[in-house]
Design an enzyme around this catalytic site. Structure first.
Site, short mmCIF file in Angstrom:
data_model
loop_
_atom_site.label_atom_id
_atom_site.label_comp_id
_atom_site.label_asym_id
_atom_site.label_seq_id
_atom_site.Cartn_x
_atom_site.Cartn_y
_atom_site.Cartn_z
N GLU A 49 0.82 -1.21 0.00
CA GLU A 49 0.00 0.00 0.00
C GLU A 49 0.86 1.26 0.00
O GLU A 49 2.00 1.24 0.48
CB GLU A 49 -0.90 0.00 1.25
CG GLU A 49 -1.82 -1.21 1.27
CD GLU A 49 -2.64 -1.36 2.53
OE1 GLU A 49 -3.56 -2.19 2.52
OE2 GLU A 49 -2.38 -0.67 3.53
N CYS A 94 3.44 8.52 1.11
CA CYS A 94 4.10 7.58 2.02
C CYS A 94 4.27 6.27 1.24
O CYS A 94 3.29 5.67 0.80
CB CYS A 94 3.22 7.39 3.25
SG CYS A 94 3.88 6.23 4.44
N CYS A 130 7.06 -7.18 6.53
CA CYS A 130 8.24 -6.63 7.22
C CYS A 130 8.73 -7.65 8.23
O CYS A 130 7.93 -8.26 8.93
CB CYS A 130 7.88 -5.32 7.92
SG CYS A 130 9.31 -4.55 8.73
N CYS A 157 7.67 -5.24 15.07
CA CYS A 157 7.20 -4.25 16.06
C CYS A 157 5.78 -4.63 16.49
O CYS A 157 4.91 -4.83 15.63
CB CYS A 157 7.22 -2.85 15.48
SG CYS A 157 8.84 -2.38 14.83
N CYS A 175 2.41 -2.80 15.18
CA CYS A 175 2.30 -2.49 13.75
C CYS A 175 1.57 -3.59 12.99
O CYS A 175 1.87 -4.78 13.14
CB CYS A 175 3.71 -2.30 13.20
SG CYS A 175 3.78 -2.23 11.41
N GLY A 212 7.32 -2.00 5.57
CA GLY A 212 8.71 -2.41 5.43
C GLY A 212 9.70 -1.47 6.08
O GLY A 212 9.36 -0.35 6.48
N SER A 225 12.43 6.65 7.11
CA SER A 225 12.15 6.31 8.49
C SER A 225 12.71 4.93 8.79
O SER A 225 12.48 3.98 8.03
CB SER A 225 10.64 6.31 8.71
OG SER A 225 10.33 5.83 10.00
N SER A 242 12.22 5.73 14.47
CA SER A 242 11.07 5.27 15.27
C SER A 242 11.60 4.94 16.66
O SER A 242 12.27 3.92 16.84
CB SER A 242 10.46 4.02 14.65
OG SER A 242 9.92 4.31 13.40
N ASN A 278 -2.58 4.46 16.30
CA ASN A 278 -3.84 4.05 15.67
C ASN A 278 -4.10 2.58 15.96
O ASN A 278 -3.23 1.75 15.69
CB ASN A 278 -3.75 4.27 14.15
CG ASN A 278 -3.54 5.73 13.85
OD1 ASN A 278 -4.39 6.56 14.14
ND2 ASN A 278 -2.37 6.07 13.32
N CYS A 318 -0.60 5.82 10.26
CA CYS A 318 0.66 5.22 10.69
C CYS A 318 0.42 3.88 11.38
O CYS A 318 -0.40 3.80 12.30
CB CYS A 318 1.39 6.14 11.66
SG CYS A 318 1.91 7.66 10.91
S1 SF4 Z 1 6.82 -0.35 12.35
FE1 SF4 Z 1 8.00 -0.35 10.43
S2 SF4 Z 1 9.81 -1.58 10.93
FE2 SF4 Z 1 8.31 -2.03 12.54
S3 SF4 Z 1 7.23 -3.87 11.79
FE3 SF4 Z 1 6.04 -2.06 11.10
S4 SF4 Z 1 6.79 -1.66 9.02
FE4 SF4 Z 1 8.30 -2.97 10.04
#
Ligand code: SF4
Length: 369
Positions: free
Chosen positions: A95, A108, A115, A119, A122, A182, A214, A237, A315, A358
């Site tokens: 996306e 973005c 990924c 995290c 996410c 990613g 980022s 981050s 979010n 985000c």
């Molecule tokens: S925040 Fe960024 S680095 Fe962390 S899992 Fe999500 S996409 Fe990957």
């Protein structure tokens, strides 16, 4: 889509010149094609009507304008936020998100499908790692955004919202942020090739200051970027000033702990003269306390280098067990940082209604199918 064909967005101007020479075309044809790609944002080879018909036919047979298929564009914020959903030749979805503001337009971009960084907050992390995107895949996302803006200028989409008025859409794309799906530094060479392509003054001509990358904190990537010829903006981050908590939220911290990450960020600022941004997603009860704000201020002020904190009310992502900070907590957190003199701002939320904010990008087309 035929993946054997040359992806024109993967080709540099030198590659195009060689291809045209091999096909017996005069040298100026390569410049024409390059112009079609990067200043006219041609939507298809057929649209390149300044090229001879025979050449277009050959190009259609042997090349392609991107290998990703645009499967959907979802609109939020009254059309001022647009999420493109792409399907890769192998079937994975990624996306991209375009955000229009009165004074700027930002896309973005995703750098990987899925990924591997894990995290916990996410949505993309839940997919695991699927594949790296090519430079052309990243360029294709940016050209899509440029075309959307072009279409909006002809047909304004919003009245009386966010101070955008008909006829007041920014004239062109102003910012490219690699903050989508990613970790760009896991796909460094392809990512950097896309930056160079989009920076090319003979083509898309986007200045170094218009790019932001980022990272979750891969220090080798930061060190490599320090040596790069274009001083792009760096965003880290961070999300907490405590190692133990950060390791729980972001497994990468076990390898690259906070002190080392801050030292690398400081070195980047010193080397490039650029302010480093720190992204801080506020999650209720995890990292939004007064103590966390003090720890963050202590960490960044102690180092005395130009930086800025972007506070992002997290979010919600289903299944994480995490909750968004209240507005009051976000405001209190910001007030504490302000009180300490740490430059910070609360990021305007965009695209929550289309899962485009985000941390929410997750190949949602596949889910909805
Ligand atoms: S925040 Fe960024 S680095 Fe962390 S899992 Fe999500 S996409 Fe990957």
């Amino acid at each position: 889509m035929d993946t054997e064909k040359i992806n024109l967005y993967n080709a540099s101007s030198t590659d195009l010149s060689s291809a045209m020479a091999d096909w017996g075309q005069p040298a100026f044809r390569a410049r024409q094609v390059y112009r079609q790609l990067y200043t006219r944002y041609a939507g298809s080879i057929e649209e390149m009507t300044d090229l001879p018909v025979e050449l277009r036919e050959r190009m259609i047979g042997e090349s392609t304008l991107g290998t990703m298929e645009l499967v959907d564009v979802r609109k939020g914020d009254q059309g001022l936020t647009r999420k493109a959903i792409w399907r890769l030749p192998g079937g994975e979805t990624i996306e991209s998100v375009l955000m229009i503001y009165p004074d700027r337009a930002t896309v973005c971009v995703s750098s990987q499908a899925g990924c591997p960084m894990g995290c916990v907050f996410c949505a993309t992390a839940r997919l695991g790692f699927l594949q790296n995107l090519s430079p052309g895949d990243m360029v294709q996302q940016v050209i899509w955004a440029a075309r959307e803006i072009q279409a909006m200028k002809d047909q304004p989409v919003a009245k009386n919202t966010h101070r955008v008025r008909p006829g007041n859409v920014p004239p062109h794309l102003t910012n490219v942020v690699f903050m989508g799906m990613g970790e760009p530094f896991n796909n460094y060479d392809n990512w950097w090739a896309s930056v160079e392509r989009l920076h090319d003054p003979d083509g898309f001509n986007l200045g170094a200051r218009s790019f932001t990358v980022s990272t979750v904190g891969l220090i080798p990537g930061i060190e490599k970027l320090m040596e790069a010829p274009l001083p792009v903006n760096l965003a880290i981050s961070l999300h907490t000033a405590y190692d133990e908590r950060r390791s729980a939220l972001m497994p990468v911290n076990r390898r690259y702990p906070i002190a080392d990450l801050i030292a690398a960020s400081r070195a980047y600022a010193a080397r490039t003269g650029r302010r480093v941004s720190f992204e801080y997603c506020l999650i209720a009860g995890e990292n939004d306390s007064a103590d966390e704000a003090e720890a963050l201020a202590n960490l960044l002020l102690e180092e005395r280098f130009p930086c800025h904190v972007n506070l992002i009310p997290w979010n919600p992502v289903a299944g994480t067990g995490l909750a968004r900070s209240t507005r009051a907590s976000v405001n209190t957190f910001k007030a504490l940082l302000d009180g300490r003199g740490l430059p910070c701002s609360i990021r305007i939320q965009r695209g929550v209604d289309i899962d485009a904010a985000c941390g929410q990008l997750a190949g949602s087309y596949a889910e909805k199918e």
